[in-house]
Structures are given as structure tokens and as C-alpha cells.
Design a protein around this motif. Structure first.
Motif, PDB file in Angstrom:
ATOM      1  N   PHE A  77     -49.323  15.107 -20.837  1.00  0.00           N
ATOM      2  CA  PHE A  77     -49.569  14.766 -22.237  1.00  0.00           C
ATOM      3  C   PHE A  77     -50.599  15.705 -22.834  1.00  0.00           C
ATOM      4  CE2 PHE A  77     -52.961  12.609 -20.080  1.00  0.00           C
ATOM      5  CZ  PHE A  77     -54.030  12.637 -20.973  1.00  0.00           C
ATOM      6  N   THR A  78     -50.592  15.798 -24.165  1.00  0.00           N
ATOM      7  CA  THR A  78     -51.639  16.458 -24.949  1.00  0.00           C
ATOM      8  C   THR A  78     -51.990  15.492 -26.073  1.00  0.00           C
ATOM      9  OG1 THR A  78     -50.092  17.583 -26.423  1.00  0.00           O
ATOM     10  CG2 THR A  78     -50.756  18.783 -24.427  1.00  0.00           C
ATOM     11  N   ASP A  79     -52.662  15.991 -27.096  1.00  0.00           N
ATOM     12  CA  ASP A  79     -53.100  15.126 -28.187  1.00  0.00           C
ATOM     13  C   ASP A  79     -51.979  14.287 -28.788  1.00  0.00           C
ATOM     14  OD1 ASP A  79     -55.689  15.969 -27.907  1.00  0.00           O
ATOM     15  OD2 ASP A  79     -55.623  17.370 -29.588  1.00  0.00           O
ATOM     16  N   ASN A  80     -50.837  14.921 -29.137  1.00  0.00           N
ATOM     17  CA  ASN A  80     -49.761  14.179 -29.793  1.00  0.00           C
ATOM     18  C   ASN A  80     -48.396  14.367 -29.109  1.00  0.00           C
ATOM     19  OD1 ASN A  80     -49.256  16.838 -30.598  1.00  0.00           O
ATOM     20  ND2 ASN A  80     -48.467  16.198 -32.586  1.00  0.00           N
ATOM     21  N   LYS A  81     -48.407  14.836 -27.866  1.00  0.00           N
ATOM     22  CA  LYS A  81     -47.163  15.050 -27.130  1.00  0.00           C
ATOM     23  C   LYS A  81     -47.244  14.384 -25.763  1.00  0.00           C
ATOM     24  CE  LYS A  81     -46.142  19.361 -29.432  1.00  0.00           C
ATOM     25  NZ  LYS A  81     -45.818  20.776 -29.315  1.00  0.00           N
ATOM     26  N   ILE A  82     -46.075  13.888 -25.324  1.00  0.00           N
ATOM     27  CA  ILE A  82     -45.958  13.267 -24.009  1.00  0.00           C
ATOM     28  C   ILE A  82     -44.688  13.791 -23.357  1.00  0.00           C
ATOM     29  CG2 ILE A  82     -45.557  11.100 -22.769  1.00  0.00           C
ATOM     30  CD1 ILE A  82     -47.223   9.664 -24.878  1.00  0.00           C
ATOM     31  N   ALA A  83     -44.770  14.089 -22.076  1.00  0.00           N
ATOM     32  CA  ALA A  83     -43.590  14.435 -21.281  1.00  0.00           C
ATOM     33  C   ALA A  83     -43.415  13.353 -20.226  1.00  0.00           C
ATOM     34  CB  ALA A  83     -43.763  15.799 -20.620  1.00  0.00           C
ATOM     35  N   VAL A  84     -42.170  12.941 -20.026  1.00  0.00           N
ATOM     36  CA  VAL A  84     -41.872  11.895 -19.052  1.00  0.00           C
ATOM     37  C   VAL A  84     -40.751  12.340 -18.123  1.00  0.00           C
ATOM     38  CG1 VAL A  84     -42.578  10.006 -20.575  1.00  0.00           C
ATOM     39  CG2 VAL A  84     -40.196  10.678 -20.504  1.00  0.00           C
ATOM     40  N   ARG A 101     -26.523   7.042 -11.620  1.00  0.00           N
ATOM     41  CA  ARG A 101     -27.959   7.157 -11.878  1.00  0.00           C
ATOM     42  C   ARG A 101     -28.174   8.458 -12.635  1.00  0.00           C
ATOM     43  NH1 ARG A 101     -30.325   7.370  -6.788  1.00  0.00           N
ATOM     44  NH2 ARG A 101     -30.303   5.096  -6.743  1.00  0.00           N
ATOM     45  N   CYS A 102     -28.963   8.385 -13.676  1.00  0.00           N
ATOM     46  CA  CYS A 102     -29.347   9.571 -14.432  1.00  0.00           C
ATOM     47  C   CYS A 102     -30.772   9.938 -14.054  1.00  0.00           C
ATOM     48  CB  CYS A 102     -29.253   9.310 -15.928  1.00  0.00           C
ATOM     49  SG  CYS A 102     -29.654  10.768 -16.920  1.00  0.00           S
ATOM     50  N   TYR A 103     -30.966  11.210 -13.731  1.00  0.00           N
ATOM     51  CA  TYR A 103     -32.284  11.790 -13.482  1.00  0.00           C
ATOM     52  C   TYR A 103     -32.591  12.686 -14.671  1.00  0.00           C
ATOM     53  CZ  TYR A 103     -31.600  10.760  -8.481  1.00  0.00           C
ATOM     54  OH  TYR A 103     -31.392  10.153  -7.264  1.00  0.00           O
ATOM     55  N   GLY A 104     -33.810  12.597 -15.214  1.00  0.00           N
ATOM     56  CA  GLY A 104     -34.074  13.455 -16.354  1.00  0.00           C
ATOM     57  C   GLY A 104     -35.523  13.586 -16.747  1.00  0.00           C
ATOM     58  N   LEU A 105     -35.695  14.433 -17.743  1.00  0.00           N
ATOM     59  CA  LEU A 105     -37.000  14.711 -18.346  1.00  0.00           C
ATOM     60  C   LEU A 105     -36.867  14.612 -19.854  1.00  0.00           C
ATOM     61  CD1 LEU A 105     -37.850  17.881 -16.264  1.00  0.00           C
ATOM     62  CD2 LEU A 105     -38.921  15.642 -16.009  1.00  0.00           C
ATOM     63  N   GLU A 106     -37.945  14.157 -20.484  1.00  0.00           N
ATOM     64  CA  GLU A 106     -37.997  14.102 -21.938  1.00  0.00           C
ATOM     65  C   GLU A 106     -39.329  14.672 -22.405  1.00  0.00           C
ATOM     66  OE1 GLU A 106     -35.972  10.279 -23.768  1.00  0.00           O
ATOM     67  OE2 GLU A 106     -37.310   9.716 -22.122  1.00  0.00           O
ATOM     68  N   ASP A 107     -39.313  15.268 -23.594  1.00  0.00           N
ATOM     69  CA  ASP A 107     -40.588  15.565 -24.243  1.00  0.00           C
ATOM     70  C   ASP A 107     -40.564  14.953 -25.628  1.00  0.00           C
ATOM     71  OD1 ASP A 107     -40.228  17.828 -26.376  1.00  0.00           O
ATOM     72  OD2 ASP A 107     -39.190  18.637 -24.629  1.00  0.00           O
ATOM     73  N   TRP A 108     -41.708  14.364 -25.947  1.00  0.00           N
ATOM     74  CA  TRP A 108     -41.853  13.595 -27.172  1.00  0.00           C
ATOM     75  C   TRP A 108     -43.006  14.159 -28.009  1.00  0.00           C
ATOM     76  CZ3 TRP A 108     -42.720   8.420 -24.144  1.00  0.00           C
ATOM     77  CH2 TRP A 108     -41.550   8.053 -23.467  1.00  0.00           C
ATOM     78  N   THR A 109     -42.809  14.219 -29.316  1.00  0.00           N
ATOM     79  CA  THR A 109     -43.870  14.592 -30.257  1.00  0.00           C
ATOM     80  C   THR A 109     -44.044  13.445 -31.239  1.00  0.00           C
ATOM     81  OG1 THR A 109     -43.274  16.925 -30.060  1.00  0.00           O
ATOM     82  CG2 THR A 109     -44.653  16.305 -31.944  1.00  0.00           C
ATOM     83  N   TYR A 110     -45.302  13.057 -31.466  1.00  0.00           N
ATOM     84  CA  TYR A 110     -45.603  11.874 -32.268  1.00  0.00           C
ATOM     85  C   TYR A 110     -46.198  12.211 -33.619  1.00  0.00           C
ATOM     86  CZ  TYR A 110     -44.516   8.883 -28.409  1.00  0.00           C
ATOM     87  OH  TYR A 110     -43.821   8.231 -27.426  1.00  0.00           O
TER      88      TYR A 110
END
Length: 151
Positions: A77-84, A101-110
Motif C-alpha cells: 500500500f501507499t497513501d491512496n493505493k492498495i495492492a491485494v 479457483r481463481c488466483y489473482g492480483l488487484e491494484d486499487w486507487t482511492y
């Protein structure tokens, strides 16, 4: 505790688990409210914008993905971003109800108000047997041990 940016380790982790719990409701009308009205998504090969497209996408997703159970874990994570990193299991109604089953990555900006304004997801589905399932009925997805080979 506020779950709006800027994030700390504690608030980023809480935000991830809140998203996990929300998606596990499988309620598209409710899920879309966690995103800004003009939120931009890339979900695999789909490109979406806004509440209407998000709700339609999620409705179709959960019509296909039956008995859906999801786990998300904070990656960075950073100030307004999260990776999961995430894993979910479902029965594919378009493929003879086979378990996957799904394996994955996401990146989010808030946005400043704590709603997500951008979401990018990459994932791969793997067919699994009943015996290989992690998230069986009644199990707490957070309590399931996921070995390093799956991280």
C-alpha cells in the motif's frame, strides 16, 4: 477508524477485509456503492466505467460463478493505493458446475472519500476437485491455511 486515505498498515488491511466481506455478499447493487460513480475498471479483458457497468458486470459474474467464496490479503500500500492478492472458488455454471479457483492480483486507487476510483484485476482460473477446495461451506475464509506455493 477511518478507512479513507492516506492509509496506514492497519487501515489498508481493514480496507482489504472490508472489500472481501462486501464481495462475498454477491450483491452487485451493494458492491457498486464502494466505488466512485465514474470508477474505472479493468477486470481481466473487460474494461468498465461507472456504477451501471460495474453492476451489470457483477450480476453476470455471479450468475456464472455459483457458490462463490473469496479471500483477499494485503500485498502492499501507499497513501491512496492498495495492492491485494486474492483467491476465490466457485462452481462454473457455464462449464457443467465444475469447481474452479481463481488466483489473482488487484491494484486499487482511492478517492479522498474512501471509495475506489480505479480497479485493475488480473487472474487465472484453475479447475479443482471437491477434495482440493479450501473454502467449503461454513469455513471462515480467513482461517484457511494457504501454503507458500499458492502465494
Amino acid at each position: 477508524m477511518s478507512l479513507a486515505p492516506p492509509f496506514t498498515a492497519e487501515t489498508a488491511n481493514a480496507k482489504v477485509k472490508k472489500a472481501q466481506d462486501l464481495w462475498n455478499t454477491q450483491d452487485p447493487a451493494r458492491v457498486k456503492l464502494a466505488y466512485t460513480e465514474d470508477s474505472i475498471w479493468r477486470n481481466r479483458s473487460s474494461f468498465l466505467r461507472g456504477h451501471q457497468e460495474i453492476e451489470a458486470f457483477l450480476t453476470a459474474k455471479w450468475q456464472k460463478e455459483k457458490n462463490y467464496k473469496l479471500r483477499k490479503e494485503l500485498f502492499a500500500f501507499t497513501d491512496n493505493k492498495i495492492a491485494v492478492q486474492f483467491w476465490y472458488e466457485y462452481q462454473d455454471s457455464h462449464d457443467e458446475m465444475k469447481w474452479k479457483r481463481c488466483y489473482g492480483l488487484e491494484d486499487w486507487t482511492y478517492a479522498e472519500d474512501g471509495r475506489m476510483r480505479k480497479r485493475q484485476m488480473s487472474g487465472n482460473d484453475v479447475e479443482i476437485s471437491e477434495e482440493q477446495r479450501w473454502f467449503k461451506d461454513g469455513v471462515d475464509v480467513n482461517a484457511v491455511h494457504i501454503g507458500e506455493e499458492h502465494w
